[in-house]
Design an enzyme around this catalytic site. Structure first.
Site, PDB file in Angstrom:
ATOM      1  N   GLU A 119     -58.054  10.755  24.653  1.00  0.00           N
ATOM      2  CA  GLU A 119     -57.378  11.601  25.653  1.00  0.00           C
ATOM      3  C   GLU A 119     -58.340  12.644  26.217  1.00  0.00           C
ATOM      4  OE1 GLU A 119     -54.395  11.128  26.828  1.00  0.00           O
ATOM      5  OE2 GLU A 119     -53.228  10.051  25.316  1.00  0.00           O
ATOM      6  N   HIS A 142     -52.589  17.637  21.144  1.00  0.00           N
ATOM      7  CA  HIS A 142     -51.633  16.562  21.413  1.00  0.00           C
ATOM      8  C   HIS A 142     -51.226  15.973  20.073  1.00  0.00           C
ATOM      9  CE1 HIS A 142     -49.703  12.945  22.562  1.00  0.00           C
ATOM     10  NE2 HIS A 142     -50.672  12.173  22.087  1.00  0.00           N
ATOM     11  N   HIS A 144     -47.563  13.955  17.771  1.00  0.00           N
ATOM     12  CA  HIS A 144     -46.349  13.133  17.884  1.00  0.00           C
ATOM     13  C   HIS A 144     -45.243  13.688  16.973  1.00  0.00           C
ATOM     14  CE1 HIS A 144     -49.368   9.542  18.675  1.00  0.00           C
ATOM     15  NE2 HIS A 144     -49.294  10.352  19.708  1.00  0.00           N
ATOM     16  N   HIS A 214     -43.448   9.760  23.785  1.00  0.00           N
ATOM     17  CA  HIS A 214     -44.813   9.738  23.261  1.00  0.00           C
ATOM     18  C   HIS A 214     -45.122  10.933  22.360  1.00  0.00           C
ATOM     19  CE1 HIS A 214     -49.422   9.310  24.201  1.00  0.00           C
ATOM     20  NE2 HIS A 214     -49.179   9.651  22.962  1.00  0.00           N
TER      21      HIS A 214
HETATM   22  O1  2HA Z   1     -55.466   9.532  20.246  1.00  0.00           O
HETATM   23  O2  2HA Z   1     -52.251   9.963  20.316  1.00  0.00           O
HETATM   24  O3  2HA Z   1     -52.184   9.427  22.925  1.00  0.00           O
HETATM   25  C1  2HA Z   1     -54.289   8.953  19.894  1.00  0.00           C
HETATM   26  C2  2HA Z   1     -53.185   9.361  20.779  1.00  0.00           C
HETATM   27  C3  2HA Z   1     -53.273   9.023  22.200  1.00  0.00           C
HETATM   28 ZN    ZN Z   2     -50.505  10.191  21.491  1.00  0.00          ZN
END
Ligand code: 2HA
Ligand code: ZN
Length: 269
Positions: A119, A142, A144, A214
């Site tokens: 990313e 970022h 999840h 996501h």
């Molecule tokens: O790098 O989460 O969206 C792994 C991720 C990409």
């Molecule tokens: Zn991701």
């Protein structure tokens, strides 16, 4: 083996914060396999000796020209690396990169030739945007987070500020610590320029954005504070889901209680 962190306690402290956060992401179940990315602008810790360090891998294209990044340095999680490994061995699962003078390439300078996160284009585009507006935000995250991602599968929560208002109303601290709320980004291909551009658009109004189906993308002064924002929002999502699991729709704080809080803590409306 010598490290760029040797005798640089301020830089080491920032990298240690990244390692600590990476451990939390794994423990929370927000970082399966290589999921998630972290980048931190470390330019303020760079001295002449670092500026003189040669590249340890050929320069690679960023995929965009980002004029505000000229002369900038970043610590980045490596692509395909695990957060749980970054937590224990940050300099083997992440690297320090320098943006080259054409503002379109980066080169790895330390400690190991670990290629940065998939990313990277979105992370660097966000840093370019932050510098351009004179922001003191240095970290982007970022990840999840399970419950926030689950909520993003429901159309109702993808309407502007519906999730923000719901999450704020679950516990008073949420608005106090995330006063800008949660911006919503409709689904886009991971790693794409479109995802980067719509994230930047929303970061004008929000510190944390939810990528539909996501994850989240958060920015803050340092990586610990970026983590805190996501953690606070996800905690509210957990309270909401706990109430639903007990078989009822939670009342949420009343408008009057929200107003009182907003005034007492001097928060934006
Ligand atoms: O790098 O989460 O969206 C792994 C991720 C990409
Ligand atoms: Zn991701």
């Amino acid at each position: 083996m010598s490290s760029i962190l040797d005798n640089r306690p301020a830089l080491e402290r920032e990298v240690n914060k990244v390692a600590e956060v990476a451990g939390y992401l794994w423990q929370k179940g927000w970082a399966e396999r290589n999921g998630g990315n972290i980048t931190v602008n470390i330019t303020e810790y760079v001295d002449d000796a670092i500026r003189a360090m040669p590249a340890i891998a050929p320069a690679a294209p960023i995929g965009a020209t980002l004029p505000n990044l000229k002369g900038c340095y970043f610590f980045c999680k490596g692509t395909n690396k695990r957060m749980r490994d970054l937590a224990r061995w940050p300099m083997e699962n992440g690297s320090v990169i320098r943006i080259t003078d054409d503002c379109a390439h980066y080169e790895i300078i330390a400690d190991n030739p670990v290629r940065p996160t998939s990313e990277l284009p979105s992370h660097l585009a966000v840093h370019d945007y932050l510098i351009g507006k004179g922001s003191n935000y240095k970290a982007s995250l970022h990840t999840h987070p399970i419950e926030l991602v689950a909520m993003s599968h429901c159309k109702k929560f993808l309407e502007k500020d519906v999730a923000t208002r719901l999450l704020w109303s679950m516990i008073p601290e949420t608005k106090a610590f995330c006063p800008r709320g949660l911006g919503i980004i409709p689904y886009q291909l991971p790693g794409s320029n479109e995802l980067a551009q719509s994230t930047i658009r929303e970061l004008g109004d929000y510190d944390v954005t939810l990528w539909e189906k996501h994850g989240v993308f958060a920015i803050e002064e340092d990586i610990m504070q970026a983590f805190d924002q996501v953690d606070v929002l996800n905690k509210s999502a957990l309270i909401y889901i706990a109430a639903k699991n007990m078989g009822f729709e939670p009342d949420g704080m009343s408008d009057e209680q929200m107003r009182e809080m907003t005034i007492a803590f001097n928060l934006p409306k």
